[in-house]
Every structure is written in C-alpha cells, then in structure tokens.
Design an enzyme around this catalytic site. Structure first.
Site, PDB file in Angstrom:
ATOM      1  CB  SER A 108      22.925 -36.410 -42.891  1.00 29.13           C
ATOM      2  OG  SER A 108      23.329 -36.799 -44.180  1.00 29.13           O
TER       3      SER A 108
ATOM      4  CG  HIS B 297      20.610 -33.673 -40.571  1.00 31.78           C
ATOM      5  ND1 HIS B 297      19.587 -34.551 -40.294  1.00 31.78           N
ATOM      6  CD2 HIS B 297      20.888 -33.830 -41.878  1.00 31.78           C
ATOM      7  CE1 HIS B 297      19.274 -35.233 -41.385  1.00 31.78           C
ATOM      8  NE2 HIS B 297      20.036 -34.806 -42.365  1.00 31.78           N
TER       9      HIS B 297
ATOM     10  CE  LYS C 289      16.846 -33.434 -43.107  1.00 34.27           C
ATOM     11  NZ  LYS C 289      17.627 -32.650 -44.066  1.00 34.27           N
TER      12      LYS C 289
HETATM   13  C1  LIG Z   1      17.554 -32.342 -45.549  1.00 38.28           C
HETATM   14  C2  LIG Z   1      18.618 -31.404 -45.962  1.00 38.28           C
HETATM   15  C3  LIG Z   1      18.399 -30.466 -46.975  1.00 38.28           C
HETATM   16  C4  LIG Z   1      17.123 -30.424 -47.774  1.00 38.28           C
HETATM   17  O1  LIG Z   1      16.105 -29.821 -47.053  1.00 38.28           O
HETATM   18  P1  LIG Z   1      14.666 -29.717 -47.729  1.00 38.28           P
HETATM   19  O2  LIG Z   1      14.018 -28.576 -47.022  1.00 38.28           O
HETATM   20  O3  LIG Z   1      13.995 -31.027 -47.522  1.00 38.28           O
HETATM   21  O4  LIG Z   1      14.894 -29.427 -49.177  1.00 38.28           O
HETATM   22  C5  LIG Z   1      19.408 -29.564 -47.257  1.00 38.28           C
HETATM   23  N1  LIG Z   1      20.584 -29.601 -46.606  1.00 38.28           N
HETATM   24  C6  LIG Z   1      20.834 -30.505 -45.649  1.00 38.28           C
HETATM   25  C7  LIG Z   1      22.151 -30.497 -44.952  1.00 38.28           C
HETATM   26  C8  LIG Z   1      19.863 -31.442 -45.302  1.00 38.28           C
HETATM   27  O5  LIG Z   1      20.125 -32.352 -44.366  1.00 38.28           O
END
Ligand SMILES: *Cc1c(COP(=O)(O)O)cnc(C)c1O
Length: 395
Positions: free
Chosen positions: A182, A210, A241
């Site tokens: 990310s 992502h 997301k």
């Molecule tokens: C955003 C993210 C998470 C966390 O996701 P949530 O559902 O907000 O807990 C986990 N792993 C990765 C790679 C992320 O980018």
C-alpha cells in the site's frame, strides 16, 4: 490507582508529538466521496480507498436502506448462536462466485480475518514465510500462531527461495503476501510466488485488500492480474475499500479451510456478525463491480492521466499502473518538503497525505495519491495544478 501512569503516558504522547508522528483526525461534514467538506473548507479527496467510488453510490445506499427495513439494524449475536441471516450467506456466496473459491467466511474486518486465519491452520511443526512489507494485521495474525516465522525481503524471489530451502523440514508451509503493497502501489509477483510454492510444496495466502474489485480485467484482484486464480490457496480481503468501503472482511479459500475456520477461528466465533445494512450494501457493491467495467475503466483513465501530467510537470513518481500513486520527495529534506506540500495543497482545496520515516524508509518520503473512479478528469487536473502551485510555494 492511575497514579504515575498518567505522567508516563503523557511523556509518551509528547514523544510522539516531538517526533512529528502525532495523528490528528480531520472531521468530514459530508459523505465519503471525491468531493468532501470539512468544517473549514471543501476539498477534493485524493487519499481514500474509495477506488470504485462506491462509498456513496446510490444503488449501494438503496440496498443498505432496504435492508434496514427488511432485516433490522443489528444482529446482537455471533454467527453460530443466532447471528446468521440469509444476507450473510448471500454475501459469502457472492464473494466465492466473484473470486472463484469454494467458499468464503465473513469477519467484522479484514484485520479480524487476518487475526483469525493463521492460528487455526498452523501449529508448532509448521512454518509461515511472510513478505517483510506485509500489512500490520498479517503480522499480528502470524504472531498469534505457533508456527516458525520466517520473513523474506519485499517481493524478493531469491530470498523467498532461500527461506523455503531453510524450511524443508516443516510439516505445512505457508507463503503470505499482500497482493498490493500500500505504500508503493507495487504488485506482489504472484506468478513467481506460486511457482516457488509448487516447487517447495507450500500453500499461498494473499491479502488482496488493495486490489479486490478493481485490479485484474474483471476486478477479481491480483490473482486474476497474474492468471493464478486457481493457484492461490487462501485469499483474505476487505469490504472496507473498493467494495463499498463500509466494513467487513473475509477469508475465501478451499472448502475444508473455510469449514475449519467456522469451527475454530476466534474473531469469527467471539465477535458480532456483520450488520445487515453492511451485508446488503456489500452484496450490491460486489454486483456492481462484477457486472460493469465502467468504474475500473474510469479508475485506469484517471491513474494514467495523473501519471502523465505529473511526470510532465517534473514530479518523480514510483512507476506502475495501480491507483496508489506515490509522489516522491527524495533526500534529507524530503520529509519536511512532502509534509509542507501536502499542507499547502489543502489550502488549494486538495486533500493528500504525506508519509515519511518510520512508515516508509529513510530518504523515501512521499505523498501518496489515491485515485478513485469518482474523480472527474477535471478533478485530476486540479490535483496536478495544486501539486505544482504547492511546490512553487514551498520551494
Ligand atoms: C486495509 C487493509 C486491511 C484492513 O482491512 P479492514 O477491513 O479495514 O480491517 C488488511 N490488510 C490490508 C492489506 C489492508 O490494506
């Protein structure tokens, strides 16, 4: 007896402030979208994970609103006691169908999914081999299991091979990687990772948070992008997301793995079921991501335009195609410059975030720009203009 703890914590907070790492929260007075408002000003938002622009999508909202009437507000139960509605099973099927897995198990978040998957599958005789840049939730989840823990350098296949060689005595081997890293917007080389997994008899887990919904021709994520959808054993991901952005996470995997997680995975067994509105909105978001390429195409166009215009304007970008586009500010002064430019850009009505050490390596300060399908071409141009104006101001 709070006593001296008060002062100790006060000192820690001051240390965080002194290091310039204190995180303030900006309060939005609008829904999450390309255009947001705060108490102070309106802004163009280039730092959300709202890749497909579904966070405020009318169809997603309508589905969630209808579910509020039909299914109520909350579940007030974990899944296995009385917290499973038809909606939860529909959402799990929708994810499995989309990603091409046997089955899917929902969690309150991907953080929970990653917290609950390793302990169930790996014991003291096993080994887990993890990319050094993996998300915090993978690191924490791995800490909770008793397997031997090995790390390989970011996306470094020679190092992954060396780690696999050193783990030949293990019962089970699991390679763990983010699909997209990310801070860089770089892909994990899943084709090569799957080749090594085959060679050494290892399983592969990819956290595709992502990527799911917008990476790959049909939005099925990095396994689709690398044509390895049938070679990844376990997918984890978020609904928070691209897929509506509300909340919820999942593990999508082989049938036996999902079956065992339902019996043993602690965040699933001991945490409340996903709210009905969120489940229904997420089902709609997946349907939209699945049945139309429009969002993905808009996102690709925006990312391409931004990369082209910024390069023409003389900014240094990390190369790639992902909607995460880091604008780099190298050298000793980079961290200060990135922060100052991000601040100045807000005055020009564009919201972006600067990252510096320890979130990224020393000398690799950056402003991470995130594109959305909800941005218009004009929005993208305004973002580039704000970068140029802020650079002139900051010098
Ligand atoms: C955003 C993210 C998470 C966390 O996701 P949530 O559902 O907000 O807990 C986990 N792993 C990765 C790679 C992320 O980018």
């Amino acid at each position: 007896m709070y006593g001296s703890v008060k002062d100790e914590i006060g000192t820690t907070l001051q240390e965080i402030r002194d290091a310039g790492l204190f995180k303030d929260e900006r309060r939005l007075t609008s829904p999450q979208s390309a255009h947001i408002t705060t108490a102070k000003a309106d802004a163009l938002n280039f730092c959300a994970n709202n890749y497909l622009g579904l966070a405020d999508n009318p169809d997603v909202k309508a589905a969630a609103a209808a579910a509020l009437d039909d299914w109520g507000f909350g579940m007030a139960s974990v899944r296995f006691i009385c917290g499973t509605q038809e909606l939860h099973k529909q959402l799990e099927s929708a994810i499995s169908d989309f990603l091409g897995t046997d089955d899917t198990i929902l969690y309150s978040s991907c953080f929970d999914a990653n917290g609950g998957v390793f302990e169930v599958l790996l014991g003291a005789d096993d080994v887990v081999i993890s990319d050094e840049l993996n998300h915090a939730s993978l690191i924490d989840g791995i800490r909770l299991c008793k397997a031997r823990r090995l790390r390989y350098k970011n996306a470094d296949m020679a190092d992954l091979r060396a780690q696999l060689e050193s783990a030949s005595d293990a019962r089970r081997k699991l390679i763990v990687t983010d699909g997209v890293f990310s801070m860089d917007g770089y892909f994990a080389p899943l084709d090569e990772i799957c080749d090594l997994a085959d060679e050494f008899g290892a399983m592969v887990l990819v956290d595709d948070s992502h990527a799911v919904g917008f990476v790959g021709e049909g939005g099925r994520g990095t396994p689709e992008h690398f044509a390895v959808m049938d070679r990844v054993d376990i997918l984890t991901g978020t609904l928070g997301k691209a897929l509506g952005g509300a909340s919820g996470g999942y593990v999508a995997a082989h049938q036996e793995i999902v079956d065992l997680l339902r019996q043993r995975s602690r965040p699933y067994l001991f945490s409340n079921a996903v709210a009905p509105t969120v489940a229904a909105g997420s089902i709609k978001a997946i349907e939209l991501a699945r049945t139309s390429d429009e969002g993905r195409e808009a996102l690709r166009r925006n990312a391409e335009l931004f990369r082209t215009l910024m390069t023409e304007a003389g900014f240094e970008l990390l190369p790639g195609t992902h909607a995460i586009i880091p604008v780099m500010f190298a050298g000793e002064d980079g961290a200060r410059k990135a922060a100052a430019i991000a601040d100045a850009m807000l005055e020009h009505g564009v919201y972006v975030i600067a990252f510096s050490f320890p979130v990224v390596p020393v000398g690799k300060a950056r402003i991470r720009v995130q594109m959305s399908a909800a941005h218009s071409e004009d929005d993208v141009r305004r973002c580039v203009e704000a970068f140029t104006a802020a650079r002139a101001q900051v010098g």
